[in-house]
Design an enzyme around this catalytic site. Sequence first.
Site, short mmCIF file in Angstrom:
data_model
loop_
_atom_site.label_atom_id
_atom_site.label_comp_id
_atom_site.label_asym_id
_atom_site.label_seq_id
_atom_site.Cartn_x
_atom_site.Cartn_y
_atom_site.Cartn_z
N LYS A 120 0.89 -1.44 0.15
CA LYS A 120 -0.10 0.04 0.12
C LYS A 120 0.75 1.21 -0.08
O LYS A 120 0.49 2.39 -0.56
CB LYS A 120 -0.88 0.06 1.18
CG LYS A 120 -1.99 -1.00 1.13
CD LYS A 120 -3.05 -1.11 1.95
CE LYS A 120 -3.79 -2.33 2.10
NZ LYS A 120 -5.29 -1.95 2.26
N GLU A 204 -2.60 6.84 8.03
CA GLU A 204 -3.62 7.29 7.20
C GLU A 204 -4.21 8.27 7.78
O GLU A 204 -5.20 7.76 8.98
CB GLU A 204 -4.09 6.42 6.13
CG GLU A 204 -4.45 6.71 4.77
CD GLU A 204 -4.88 5.43 4.28
OE1 GLU A 204 -4.24 4.89 3.08
OE2 GLU A 204 -6.23 5.20 4.38
N HIS A 239 -14.66 -3.79 8.26
CA HIS A 239 -14.14 -3.05 7.16
C HIS A 239 -14.17 -4.07 6.02
O HIS A 239 -13.54 -3.95 5.04
CB HIS A 239 -12.54 -2.93 7.32
CG HIS A 239 -12.30 -1.93 8.28
ND1 HIS A 239 -13.03 -0.77 8.38
CD2 HIS A 239 -11.91 -2.05 9.46
CE1 HIS A 239 -12.55 -0.10 9.47
NE2 HIS A 239 -11.73 -0.96 10.32
N ARG A 296 -6.71 -8.07 -9.55
CA ARG A 296 -7.42 -9.56 -9.73
C ARG A 296 -8.96 -9.23 -9.91
O ARG A 296 -9.41 -7.83 -9.79
CB ARG A 296 -7.53 -10.54 -8.65
CG ARG A 296 -7.95 -9.48 -7.34
CD ARG A 296 -8.30 -10.55 -6.10
NE ARG A 296 -8.18 -9.68 -4.81
CZ ARG A 296 -9.24 -9.06 -4.49
NH1 ARG A 296 -10.37 -9.08 -5.09
NH2 ARG A 296 -9.39 -8.42 -3.16
#
Length: 504
Positions: A120, A204, A239, A296
């Site tokens: 990430k 973040e 999540h 994907r």
Amino acid sequence: MTTRKIQKVLVANRGEIALRIMRTLKEMHIRSVAAYSEVDISMPFVRYADEAYSLTGKEARETYLDIGKIISAAKKSGADAIHPGYGFLSENSQFARETERAGIIFIGPGAETIRLMGDKTEARKIVAGYGIPVVPGTAEAVTDLKEAADIAGQIGYPVLVKAAAGGGGKGMRLVTEESELESSLRGAQSEAASAFGDGRIFIEKYILGPRHIEFQILADLHGNVVHLFERECSIQRRHQKVVEETPSLALSPALRQVMGRSAVGAARACGYVNAGTVEFILGDDGNYYFLEMNTRLQVEHPITELTTGLDIVREQIRIAEGEAISMSQESITRRGHAIECRIYAEDVYGNFLPDTGTLKTLREPAGNGIRVDSGVEAGSDISVYYDPMIAKLSVWDNTRENAIEKMIRALDDYVITGVKTTIPFCTFVMKSAPFRSGKYSTHFVQENWKVDDMDPSSLSQEALDRALVVAATQLLDRDRSSFQPRKEGEKRSHSGWMDGRFER
Ligand code: ADP
């Protein structure tokens, strides 16, 4: 560039997605190969495949995650390509690399793209360099507490502590004030280290009232990149998505166009090839940020297929064969509205904890505009070994209102006994005011699904009604199976396995 026709594909996956891929292969006159664990020997996807190879073992790590075993099954079968589906090895760059090294086509992006976008922090750097907005946060992984506290202070609380190698919501912690930072950091680090073998963590900004909006993209080997519009995936627990719809009510035509361009840009930035998904978080202030890219096929791809009329797996195979995408961005249109509900074996009244057991009764909804992607049948086990998904129920209709009503009807027609399912929760979502108005965020579950406040008598009445229906259908089934019309003198023969149809 020369194209190469694929003749035989090993599907390195199981359950509904293996079956879904094999169906398209059959339509394309391509032979399919299953590679299965011992637990799955009697699953529909194993029977459906033209050939099947045992991966000997039960646990995911000794079967669907064993690169060596899967590549050797592919070689033995003479498959010229591998489709990884989603989950398992689908985002494993080493698997993609070793597949290509064995002279087998990997139906997905190149190994290096998978590696970069799987990290990430790398992904954030790459797309930010392309001028695409990313969530404010650290460029690199953070190691010490002082540095983390300084950065979090600058960004402003609440912040999210995330695993660089993250996936499936693991290694993610919400931190609302500095006093929680240390324990969250340590917790996320150890969770990430054990789940991904990589404990790197970054920070973040936590976007308020967020909606999860993602864009499906297709990219070919000739440099063409297009998007197939968005999917709204804000109904989540832990999540993780449970209900998805398209189009999203949160996007104006102008915002859709801008975000679509960013999605295409993100794919270009990493030299992407094949089908992929660019995920964004959209704040309640209308600002959007790149979250991550999934390299994907996505679980929720059917709703894009229902609205665009395209078969994404067929596009993936054509791209892997070296064909150019024949559609321009302007020629890709969509119609109506589609919703997907994920039917998991979970206790929705008990924190969405997975349930296991044998599916005793299984009756799937049907009719105009209904698609069930299922990999199980009555008698199948939902085991402890893999993800507890039973099926994906998707509906299409001309308007959102009609699609919601169709979904409520389809959920009601679904009969599953033997395990607890997410059906009652999905019905609740469809009937809820926030969903119907389209004004909902990723906080839907915590704001609306209040199990403790639910009237227990109404719950038990619903459970009672369902039990009565199920008992009645079981009785009917028994009656029907004991009714065996037979002509005078006729001999009964075995069908199926015994008559050689399943020989491979
Ligand atoms: P994973 O790869 O583990 O699934 P993601 O980065 O895709 O993690 O995030 C999963 C979900 O977590 C998102 O769909 C969203 O609901 C929530 N989320 C992630 N990042 C943020 C953020 N910065 N602000 C608010 N919510 C977030």
